[in-house]
Enzyme design. Structure first.
Site, mmCIF file in Angstrom:
data_model
loop_
_atom_site.group_PDB
_atom_site.id
_atom_site.type_symbol
_atom_site.label_atom_id
_atom_site.label_comp_id
_atom_site.label_asym_id
_atom_site.label_seq_id
_atom_site.Cartn_x
_atom_site.Cartn_y
_atom_site.Cartn_z
ATOM 1 N N ASP A 39 0.651 -1.224 -0.234
ATOM 2 C CA ASP A 39 -0.251 0.413 -0.559
ATOM 3 C C ASP A 39 1.096 1.181 0.261
ATOM 4 O O ASP A 39 1.625 1.137 0.515
ATOM 5 C CB ASP A 39 -0.798 -0.092 1.244
ATOM 6 C CG ASP A 39 -2.066 -0.897 1.216
ATOM 7 O OD1 ASP A 39 -2.192 -1.394 0.196
ATOM 8 O OD2 ASP A 39 -3.197 -1.154 2.253
ATOM 9 N N TYR A 67 6.140 -8.132 9.122
ATOM 10 C CA TYR A 67 5.489 -6.509 8.901
ATOM 11 C C TYR A 67 5.295 -6.226 10.820
ATOM 12 O O TYR A 67 5.221 -6.905 11.363
ATOM 13 C CB TYR A 67 4.046 -5.922 8.789
ATOM 14 C CG TYR A 67 3.554 -6.569 7.355
ATOM 15 C CD1 TYR A 67 3.662 -5.244 6.297
ATOM 16 C CD2 TYR A 67 3.097 -8.037 6.801
ATOM 17 C CE1 TYR A 67 3.649 -6.022 4.801
ATOM 18 C CE2 TYR A 67 2.006 -8.501 5.337
ATOM 19 C CZ TYR A 67 3.153 -7.557 4.432
ATOM 20 O OH TYR A 67 2.201 -7.341 3.269
ATOM 21 N N ASP A 81 -7.252 2.365 7.216
ATOM 22 C CA ASP A 81 -5.462 2.787 8.234
ATOM 23 C C ASP A 81 -5.640 4.185 8.184
ATOM 24 O O ASP A 81 -6.616 5.593 7.577
ATOM 25 C CB ASP A 81 -4.859 2.377 6.639
ATOM 26 C CG ASP A 81 -4.967 2.798 5.357
ATOM 27 O OD1 ASP A 81 -5.486 3.551 5.249
ATOM 28 O OD2 ASP A 81 -4.858 2.222 3.839
ATOM 29 N N ARG A 179 -4.430 -4.411 7.785
ATOM 30 C CA ARG A 179 -5.296 -2.812 7.683
ATOM 31 C C ARG A 179 -6.034 -3.852 8.617
ATOM 32 O O ARG A 179 -7.418 -3.590 9.522
ATOM 33 C CB ARG A 179 -5.177 -2.068 7.058
ATOM 34 C CG ARG A 179 -6.071 -2.795 5.866
ATOM 35 C CD ARG A 179 -5.789 -1.178 4.630
ATOM 36 N NE ARG A 179 -5.506 -2.108 3.377
ATOM 37 C CZ ARG A 179 -6.057 -1.664 1.887
ATOM 38 N NH1 ARG A 179 -6.997 0.647 2.326
ATOM 39 N NH2 ARG A 179 -5.777 -1.805 1.389
#
Length: 316
Positions: A39, A67, A81, A179
Site C-alpha cells: 500500500d 510486518y 488505515d 489493516r
C-alpha cells in the site's frame, strides 16, 4: 542483459507501480515487475524482478510476509488505515493490556478475514477501491489466511487521550491485509481500530537488511543475481553436466524425489536446478519417476551478476 532481483525499501506515499516505473529508468529496461503490492502508506520490502528474473516473481508472491505495524484503537476509518476519514470513534481509555493481548491471540492462527473494501481485489473486473470511490457500497467475501505470529511489543497511552496505540509484529500468509487485522482487533474490543503505520520487513527469504532505497539504487544498482535468489527461495537440486545438457534442451531427467512425497518438487513449488558451475539452469517439477522443466533459463542468464554503478539516475 542484466537479470536479477532488486530488494527495494519502498518509500511512504509511493505505489508499487510507481516503484516499478522508477526501477525501469534506473535499470534501463522496461521488463520490470514486482512480487506483491504494498500500500502507498506502507514502507519496506518490495521485491522487484528485472528482465529474466521477472519469471521468478510468481513463486515469490505466495510466500509468507512479516510486518511491523501500529494499530490505533478507538477510531475506525473508511479505509481501515490512516489515509481514510474517521467514520466512528469510541473511548479505548479503559481497555486493559490483558484485553488487548487476548484480542490479538484470538486473531492468531488460521482465520477468516474480510479484506478492506478499498483493497485492490477485483470485483467483476474492477478494483474494489475504484468501486468505493465511485460511491458503491462494496462487500467482499471472507477468505482464509494464516497469522503465524501476532506479537504485541508496545502499548502506548497518552494522558487524557481516548485512543490507544499498539505496536505489533505480524508474520502472515500471502493475501493477509494488516489493516483488516487492525479493524478486526478494534471491532472485537468494541472500540474500533485502524492502522497508522506499516513497514514490511520480510517477503519470503528476502529481508529489510538486503533492501536499498531508490536513491541508493540510483547511485548503485545492487542486484541479487538469479542463482542466489533462487537458492534462497526454493528447494535446490544440483545437476551433473549430463543432466544440465538434457534440461537445457527441455528434456526430462530422473526425478529428484518420488512424486507425491514431501520432498517432491511440483509446478507450484518447483526445485531450482543448478549446473556444476553454480548457474541456474531451470525450475523442475517431479512427475512420476521423472523431473521435467517448468522453466528453462538460457545459458548465461542465471549466473553471477555484480552491482552496476548508475550515477545518472533522476529522482523519481
Amino acid at each position: 542483459m542484466l537479470s536479477g532481483l532488486v530488494i527495494v525499501d519502498k518509500p511512504q506515499g509511493w505505489t508499487s507501480h510507481d516503484v516499478v516505473g522508477r526501477m525501469r529508468r534506473i535499470a534501463g529496461t522496461r521488463k520490470v515487475g514486482h512480487a506483491g503490492t504494498l500500500d502507498p502508506m506502507a514502507t519496506g520490502v518490495l521485491v522487484v524482478g528485472i528482465n529474466k528474473a521477472t519469471r521468478l516473481l510468481t513463486y515469490i508472491v505466495g510466500t509468507s510476509k512479516t510486518y511491523t505495524a501500529t494499530i490505533r484503537l478507538g477510531e475506525s476509518t473508511v479505509t481501515d488505515d490512516a489515509e481514510g476519514d474517521i467514520v466512528s470513534s469510541a473511548s479505548a481509555a479503559d481497555l486493559t493490556d490483558d484485553a488487548i493481548r487476548t484480542g490479538v491471540t484470538a486473531l492468531t492462527g488460521e482465520i477468516q478475514q474480510v479484506p478492506s473494501s478499498v483493497s485492490a481485489i477485483k470485483v467483476n473486473g474492477e478494483r474494489a477501491y475504484a468501486r468505493v470511490r465511485s460511491g458503491e457500497d462494496v462487500k467482499l467475501a471472507a477468505r482464509p489466511v494464516t497469522i503465524h505470529r501476532f506479537e504485541v511489543h508496545g502499548i502506548k497511552r497518552e494522558q487524557g487521550s481516548e485512543v490507544v496505540d499498539v505496536d505489533v509484529t505480524v508474520e502472515c500468509s500471502s493475501g493477509t491485509y494488516i489493516r483488516a487485522l487492525a479493524r478486526d482487533l478494534g471491532d472485537s474490543l468494541g472500540v474500533g481500530g485502524h492502522l497508522t503505520a506499516l513497514r514490511r520487513t520480510h517477503v519470503g527469504p528476502y529481508s529489510l537488511d538486503q533492501a536499498r532505497t531508490l536513491e541508493q539504487l540510483a547511485e548503485e544498482l545492487q542486484v541479487l543475481e538469479m542463482s542466489k535468489a533462487a537458492r534462497a527461495l526454493m528447494p535446490n537440486r544440483e545437476l551433473s553436466a549430463e543432466e544440465t545438457t538434457e534440461i537445457s534442451f527441455g528434456r526430462r531427467i530422473a526425478a529428484g524425489a518420488p512424486a507425491g512425497s514431501a520432498d517432491a518438487a511440483t509446478a507450484e513449488r518447483p526445485a531450482a536446478a543448478f549446473a556444476p558451475d553454480g548457474s541456474l539452469v531451470a525450475l523442475l517439477a517431479d512427475t512420476g519417476s521423472f523431473a521435467k522443466p517448468v522453466l528453462v533459463f538460457a545459458p548465461g542468464t542465471g549466473g553471477p551478476a555484480t552491482g552496476v554503478s548508475n550515477t545518472g539516475g533522476q529522482a523519481g
